[in-house]
Motif scaffolding. Sequence first.
Motif, PDB file in Angstrom:
ATOM      1  N   TRP A  51      -8.492  -2.251   2.867  1.00 23.64           N
ATOM      2  CA  TRP A  51      -8.491  -2.781   1.511  1.00 23.64           C
ATOM      3  C   TRP A  51      -9.884  -3.269   1.110  1.00 23.64           C
ATOM      4  O   TRP A  51     -10.720  -3.858   1.833  1.00 23.64           O
ATOM      5  CB  TRP A  51      -7.631  -4.076   1.492  1.00 23.64           C
TER       6      TRP A  51
ATOM      7  N   CYS B 288       0.777  -1.297  -0.119  1.00 27.47           N
ATOM      8  CA  CYS B 288      -0.030  -0.019   0.016  1.00 27.47           C
ATOM      9  C   CYS B 288       1.050   1.239  -0.037  1.00 27.47           C
ATOM     10  O   CYS B 288       0.558   2.191  -0.725  1.00 27.47           O
ATOM     11  CB  CYS B 288      -0.833  -0.011   1.581  1.00 27.47           C
TER      12      CYS B 288
ATOM     13  N   CYS C 180      -6.152   0.092  -2.344  1.00 25.01           N
ATOM     14  CA  CYS C 180      -5.817   0.465  -0.743  1.00 25.01           C
ATOM     15  C   CYS C 180      -6.462   1.783  -0.684  1.00 25.01           C
ATOM     16  O   CYS C 180      -6.151   2.692  -1.426  1.00 25.01           O
ATOM     17  CB  CYS C 180      -4.411   0.384  -0.675  1.00 25.01           C
TER      18      CYS C 180
END
Length: 1177
Positions: free
Chosen positions: A161, A148, A199
Amino acid sequence: MRLVGSLQLVLLVALTSTATGLYIPLEVEQPPAIITRTSGPIIALPFDNTITIRCKARGNPPPEYRWTKDGEEFVPPYIMTDHTDGTFVLHNKHLVTFQGKYRCYASNKLGTSMTEEIELRVPSVPKFPKEFNVPIVVKEGEPITLECNPPEGVAPRQIYWMSIGLKHIEQDERVSMGADGNLYFSNALQKDSRQDYCCFVAFTKIRTIVQKTAMAVVVTNLKHGNESADGGNSTKAPSVRIPGLLLPSGVQTEKVLLMGENLQLECIPQGYPTPTITWMKMGDKLPLRTQFLNFGKLLSISSVDESDGGKYMCKAQNSAGEAVHYIDVIVEDRPKWETGPPQGQLTVIGTDVQIKCSVSGKPTPDITWRRNGELFSDDPGSSKRVFDDTVVLHNAQAEDSAIYQCEASNRHGSVLANINIMVMNMAPRILTIDFQEYAVVVGRDIVINCSVFGSPPPTISWAKDETLEPIGGERFFSLNGSLQIISAEKNDSGKYVCVASNKEGKSAVTAVLDVKDPTKIEYPPQDVQIISGTTAQLMCQAEFDESLRGTFKLAWRKDGEEIPLLPEENSRYFMDDGMLQIMSVNLSDQGIYTCIARTSLDEDNATALLTVLDVPDAPRNVEISEMKSPRNVHLSWIPGSDHNSSVTEFIVEYEESQWEPGRWKELQKVPGNQATAELALQGYLNYQFRVYAVNVVGPGPPSEPTERYKTPPVAPERNPENIKIQGHRPHQMDISWEALLPIEHNGPGLEYKVSYRKLGVEDVWKEHLVKRQSFDVKNTSTYVPYEIKIQSRNSHGWGPDPKVVTGYSGEDVPTAAPRDIAVEVINTTVLRVSWTPAPPATVRGHLGGYDVHWLRKRSWLNPNKILDERRSLSFPGKRTHAIVPGLEPFSEYRLTVNVFNKKGNGPNSDPVTFNTPEGVPEQVPILTASNAQRDSILLVWGPPLEKNGVLTGYLLQHHLINETTLEVVDSQETNITGADTTQWQLHGLEEGSLYRFHLRACTGAGCGPPMVQESSTVNPARAESQQSNFSTQGWFIGTLCAVALLTLVVLMACFVRKQRGGKYAGTPPPPPQRQDVFSMRKVKEKEDLHPDVESQRMNDDTFCEYSDSEEKPLKGSSLCSLTGDDALGDSVSRDSMVDYADSEGEFNEDGSFIGEYSARTHGGSVSEPSGPRPVTV
């Protein structure tokens, strides 16, 4: 004196302690001391328009301010002009250029104070860099790491997520997000293949969410023989993989954190099958506050201390093996004061001063010393030495006075202390105002201030009333130089002197104390119960010191909160002369009320409980349950609050939807201590029930209704009532009854069976079924008794056996008249009539009573004129005689009697003719006295309007009156025999005297009521003073007036007689009895025998009707009514009424005597006539 010495010692110790803390009154010159500052770090948010950095110090002279930024001089762009301190403001525009560490300096001629560094951080807007992510292709069973790399921003930061469709990626022991924000797969499965792993990072404080470019994952699997899975359908399971750690890497890592922070250790494994994680601390147990999060992959310990440091191990293990990782945890600490920051010092010249800066921290802090903001280092050749954490000033002088700064720092932070060192010699300076006035009430504590500054610290003593003798006693204490008096008494009033001294000098100040009477509530409020909606009154009266009247205030609190007594119109609270009134009390007013009597010095309070009585709340949870049958149910409920008044009863109401939907009716009452009811219900109804409670205040609101409850149909449970049998026609019987209520039908198809038969004649019942509530039986005999019964039924059966009632068929008018009519004249206006009743068979109905009709044919005063004045009276019930009032005297009458029933009147009886005797005349209408002489007076009058017989003359009485006492001195009477005489000259009167004259008209029956007049004879002395011609003219005028008045009276009499029908025309009457001699006694007897017309009244036993027509008698009334111009004549003797009642009187059905009359007497008894007069038929 020993106590006095101890008081002085306490004062000295207190001042020394104060000097150590070094609070210096602002009236004394002193260096600056920072009192307000902004604590760092400052985080500038995007929506902040301005950033304010504050710095304020106290000092004398007032300090000046300067700033540094990152160690360099800094001139703030915007100084707050409304502040006299160093505060400045930075605007949002170009705020990033002001990012850095700031320090404030406050200076005056005595020194400089400085603040710790204040860091300003201006974070940039967080965002992900633009990037193109290549799909990640892995074989099934291999680990995956999706990075991420979240951007930095303003904490707190939250990472998620999700898919493009904002659906969370499911996490478990195999798939989870690490503390760094990456998404870790311990082993890949084919279901992990997707194109939209995103993300998301949320910064809640700045209300911002950023998203990283979606990432794709492709998981491939192999067929048997290691061929690609795309070539066929047969696949094999992933190979077993030995555990490893995706995070952290390597075998051992180090974790450093500060005391009080939360420890988080993370181990994310890889391998197939998915390994499990276990944790342990080498050589020790995990603390009890340890938590395992993120499916056991995260170890968390809150608020760590030094004991939590050490070596931790995590182990990943599956069926193929295991892997371990060691983490060294090091707990460090910021610099902090061990015993608090160093305090300022006040000392005299020539002493040694030691300043110690005791700090702790890990790593060990480095200490930097400054003097007035400038670096201060050790100089071995001078008297000012620096030994690491200590500064020593040998033989300190006045020029050594300054602000010394001690700053201790390590890699985790720093602490700074400004230490004010003042080296001086100064005589005591008293800062308290001289002759300051104090006031206190008896029994309260008081502190008399004496603020002193000096070096060395002064000794303070107190004396009273300038006696200079130190104060002593158990109630006197020192309080930092001030004098505290415990539980003041009246004799404590007076002047107090504070004396401060040291080796440099002495100073004194005087204070004045006045001890006043305490405030006390004499009449406290009382507990009260009040009904909701009424006005509550709470009384509170207090006594207080008269000198405090201007500050006295009476306040009220409810449950600890003050009641606002506002003059607003909508306020419900009013207070007048100590009384609190609460208008329209409701339940929210219930509570504890406190009366507070307050002055500027003290207060007293008293409480009372106000209990509000209100109607009960609605019952709750009303429920129905069946008992023995569907029409017997059990109703239960939970009572609501009774609001301080016990429930006396519950009322159960019902509503049914078939006959009267929406209308609630009372069904049953239940005692207040019972919360259940057994209900007997009607059939074929759809019920619902509700309950309400009643207490002494009234009925409360009803509960919520129950669900509908339907009862099955059944036969009726009762028959009609109030059966009425009437005969409106001679050959018909009408039967009616009170129908069953709709809710009593108990089922469909309600009708009634009417059964009847002749009483004692027929055995068989005749029956008819009807749906209405009446039935007519036709072709019946007239007035025949019948037996009748009525039974109800519906489609489910018959009601109970009916009761039998008896009634009669239709009536017809009577066919026979009463016989043997006899009339007895009682006096001039009343007679008694008797008869033989008609045979019962001829009545042909319920006997209503008898009508008596009489016709006045002529008056014997005018016998030639034929009259037609008809009257009648109705006498209800069975009877054989009646008393008839309202006859005219000296007249001829004809009388008949008939019987009546509900259908009408029977035929009249044979007529009876009779005469009424003469009566006494009415009062003469006018009497005047005129032409008064020395011994005579002329009387003039008019004849009576109603003579009631042949007028025989007048009786004149004159009485000599004593004008002083108004008593009668002498009386004489004169018989005037001329019926047409209308004036009379009285002679032989006393001159100048007052006379009262009584004149009565007389017939053969006696004399009527008198007309009274008064007049006086002439006084000779006054008569001589008048002119003779005037006397002659006055006599002449008086005579003319009397004649005119007499003429007017005669005209009026003629007019009245004409209006009454001319009663005086006709044949001559029977010769009247002549009375030649009159006397006072005879007149009195006649007055008693014949009272005036106004005195005639009927007895309360009378029960009759009266009308002026034979054709329309008034029936059915319980009151006698006289019509026309007739009135009751001579009254009936009470003795004669008793005789009639004893001999021939009859009684009606309720036992009361019917048809008898009596009258009130005036001035004596009423005599009977000598006997009945002859009656002609």
